[in-house]
Design an enzyme around this catalytic site. Sequence first.
Site, PDB file in Angstrom:
ATOM      1  N   CYS A  67       0.820  -1.219   0.000  1.00 46.38           N
ATOM      2  CA  CYS A  67       0.000   0.000   0.000  1.00 46.38           C
ATOM      3  C   CYS A  67       0.850   1.263   0.000  1.00 46.38           C
ATOM      4  O   CYS A  67       0.655   2.156  -0.822  1.00 46.38           O
ATOM      5  CB  CYS A  67      -0.936  -0.007   1.203  1.00 46.38           C
ATOM      6  SG  CYS A  67      -1.923   1.488   1.363  1.00 46.38           S
ATOM      7  N   CYS A  84      -1.761   1.712  -2.891  1.00 51.87           N
ATOM      8  CA  CYS A  84      -2.733   2.780  -2.625  1.00 51.87           C
ATOM      9  C   CYS A  84      -2.156   4.190  -2.654  1.00 51.87           C
ATOM     10  O   CYS A  84      -2.718   5.089  -3.289  1.00 51.87           O
ATOM     11  CB  CYS A  84      -3.374   2.586  -1.253  1.00 51.87           C
ATOM     12  SG  CYS A  84      -3.565   0.905  -0.697  1.00 51.87           S
ATOM     13  N   LYS A 100      -0.477   5.295  -6.057  1.00 56.22           N
ATOM     14  CA  LYS A 100      -1.566   5.235  -7.041  1.00 56.22           C
ATOM     15  C   LYS A 100      -2.507   6.417  -6.926  1.00 56.22           C
ATOM     16  O   LYS A 100      -2.843   7.073  -7.914  1.00 56.22           O
ATOM     17  CB  LYS A 100      -2.312   3.906  -6.855  1.00 56.22           C
ATOM     18  CG  LYS A 100      -3.567   3.691  -7.703  1.00 56.22           C
ATOM     19  CD  LYS A 100      -4.835   4.197  -7.055  1.00 56.22           C
ATOM     20  CE  LYS A 100      -5.161   3.593  -5.714  1.00 56.22           C
ATOM     21  NZ  LYS A 100      -5.604   2.214  -5.764  1.00 56.22           N
ATOM     22  N   TYR A 117      -8.688  -4.002 -11.151  1.00 57.78           N
ATOM     23  CA  TYR A 117      -8.697  -2.600 -10.731  1.00 57.78           C
ATOM     24  C   TYR A 117      -7.297  -2.006 -10.826  1.00 57.78           C
ATOM     25  O   TYR A 117      -7.136  -0.825 -11.143  1.00 57.78           O
ATOM     26  CB  TYR A 117      -9.297  -2.433  -9.332  1.00 57.78           C
ATOM     27  CG  TYR A 117      -8.458  -2.940  -8.187  1.00 57.78           C
ATOM     28  CD1 TYR A 117      -7.528  -2.113  -7.572  1.00 57.78           C
ATOM     29  CD2 TYR A 117      -8.602  -4.238  -7.712  1.00 57.78           C
ATOM     30  CE1 TYR A 117      -6.751  -2.571  -6.519  1.00 57.78           C
ATOM     31  CE2 TYR A 117      -7.842  -4.703  -6.651  1.00 57.78           C
ATOM     32  CZ  TYR A 117      -6.911  -3.872  -6.065  1.00 57.78           C
ATOM     33  OH  TYR A 117      -6.137  -4.325  -5.025  1.00 57.78           O
ATOM     34  N   GLU A 173      -6.779   1.306 -13.037  1.00 56.01           N
ATOM     35  CA  GLU A 173      -6.301   2.501 -12.341  1.00 56.01           C
ATOM     36  C   GLU A 173      -5.005   3.019 -12.968  1.00 56.01           C
ATOM     37  O   GLU A 173      -4.853   4.223 -13.193  1.00 56.01           O
ATOM     38  CB  GLU A 173      -6.090   2.195 -10.860  1.00 56.01           C
ATOM     39  CG  GLU A 173      -7.389   2.026 -10.095  1.00 56.01           C
ATOM     40  CD  GLU A 173      -7.190   1.617  -8.651  1.00 56.01           C
ATOM     41  OE1 GLU A 173      -8.110   1.851  -7.841  1.00 56.01           O
ATOM     42  OE2 GLU A 173      -6.117   1.053  -8.322  1.00 56.01           O
ATOM     43  N   HIS A 221     -27.275  19.733  -0.460  1.00 53.66           N
ATOM     44  CA  HIS A 221     -27.459  20.265  -1.808  1.00 53.66           C
ATOM     45  C   HIS A 221     -26.531  21.457  -2.059  1.00 53.66           C
ATOM     46  O   HIS A 221     -26.335  22.282  -1.174  1.00 53.66           O
ATOM     47  CB  HIS A 221     -28.918  20.711  -1.959  1.00 53.66           C
ATOM     48  CG  HIS A 221     -29.284  21.121  -3.344  1.00 53.66           C
ATOM     49  ND1 HIS A 221     -29.395  20.219  -4.383  1.00 53.66           N
ATOM     50  CD2 HIS A 221     -29.555  22.350  -3.863  1.00 53.66           C
ATOM     51  CE1 HIS A 221     -29.729  20.868  -5.485  1.00 53.66           C
ATOM     52  NE2 HIS A 221     -29.830  22.167  -5.193  1.00 53.66           N
ATOM     53  N   GLU A 266     -26.184  13.422  -2.693  1.00 55.16           N
ATOM     54  CA  GLU A 266     -27.590  13.553  -2.333  1.00 55.16           C
ATOM     55  C   GLU A 266     -28.497  12.758  -3.272  1.00 55.16           C
ATOM     56  O   GLU A 266     -29.623  12.406  -2.902  1.00 55.16           O
ATOM     57  CB  GLU A 266     -28.020  15.021  -2.329  1.00 55.16           C
ATOM     58  CG  GLU A 266     -28.165  15.634  -3.700  1.00 55.16           C
ATOM     59  CD  GLU A 266     -28.774  17.039  -3.672  1.00 55.16           C
ATOM     60  OE1 GLU A 266     -29.773  17.240  -2.944  1.00 55.16           O
ATOM     61  OE2 GLU A 266     -28.247  17.914  -4.368  1.00 55.16           O
TER      62      GLU A 266
END
Length: 502
Positions: A66, A71, A74, A208, A212, A477, A482
Amino acid sequence: MRGSIHRFSSILSSIRFYDYDVVVIGGGSGGLACSKEAAQLGLNVAVLDYVEPSAKGTKWGLGGTCVNVGCIPKKLMHQAALLGTAVKDARKYGWQISGPISHDWATMAEAVQNHVRSLNWGHRVQLQDKKVKYLNMKGSLVDEHTVTALTKAGKEMTLTAKNIVIATGGRPKFPTNIPGAVEHGITSDDIFWLKESPGKTLVVGASYVALECAGFLTGIGLDTTVMVRSIALRGFDQQMAELVTDYMESYGTKFAWKCVPKSVEKLPSGALQVIWTDMLTGNEHKDTYDTVLWAVGRAPETKALGLNKLGVQLNKKTGKIIVGVDESTTVPNIYAFGDISQGRPELTPTAIKAGKLLARRLAGRSTALMNYDNVPTTVFTPLEYGCVGLSEEEAESRHGKDNIEVFHAFYKPLEFTVAERDASQCYLKVICERAGVQKILGLHFTGSNAGEVTQGFAMGFQCGATYSHLLETVGIHPTSAEELVKVNITKRSGLDATVTGC
């Protein structure tokens, strides 16, 4: 008196003294979390971490996949790509940007690599502060209480421990049947540590990791192609996977669908010539690239641990360690967790939490087990995809198509309007039980900041969230998130799910 002395000596002989209470093999996110937690709880802990250089010679410091090749770098390179898009949008918002924009790989790479090095150092300092013994050595098991540690120079030492914890994770695989794959290719272990731009790149695979990497390479202006043998994002919701790849194609990433590479050859010019087969037509094709990045899966780091001679059971197909609900292996006093364990999500946060919980159990402070259900995650592709819970396919398989209700919506982020960006792949769906209180089974979202959106909703899954709970929640909002609390069109209805107005 003599009998009392004899009984006392018998008791002493039955007690075995160890160098450590816990020895952790693996200094990734999970191993570090476990070792620090155990030390905080008063246990005497050592952690062994040694990274074999990649096939290309790439090496890195403490922190595991990671921190070094996953992670963290990346996400930073993904951010570099998002900034490029933001600069283009900025003109529509009135920013006067003269001349064409371009990206410098070396500047980005140096900044990212320097940050990673700072994390390596930080981890070493943390271990020292928490009184964890750190050994930059390769560990292998002798028995259920003994570990042999080997330095790079070949110096060997033996450690004993009441409990041994294995958290060595995995490494990217190379295909073994493609000439030139290893000699001329790189993996995700290398891409983040390149000093120079990879140039025109072929990414082989559709995990992934593959998408990515292809996404940020495209985003910083590189000619990038993804070669896909079967489907993209296997294991994820396939409707969402299709939206992700559709967006990537519109974004500029090329896709070679239903194709398999046959060979990689380095030409006198230095370019890499790749020959591949179209599985639908059987025709062969070829093109040249500066870099070939293999993203065809990962293999657990178990081979050098000496597990077979101890009887630690492995999954024959995957090579991963079979573990119980408490992370125990088939041998007493040996535990394993994280990517190396069979059936566990290959995700950093789950390894960290599982490691901490294991440490608390080993210290006798808790009996709590890791809950691997409803773990949220995000794929950091150009259009991000966040999800938690079941995919639509899994929900249908477990509950039956007639027993689930899928609420969905195509929405347009406000930020996309002035920038005149295509929002046709911005989509969300909430999968619920059809009957009763309509418990939410899965939630999926494609759009900007998908991870931030999904993280909040993930807590609802721990509380047994229902569709009514969702509708009763007031939205913020104007946000994209939302739209999840407003979703009301079902797939079953066949009505247009495009959001109009506020």
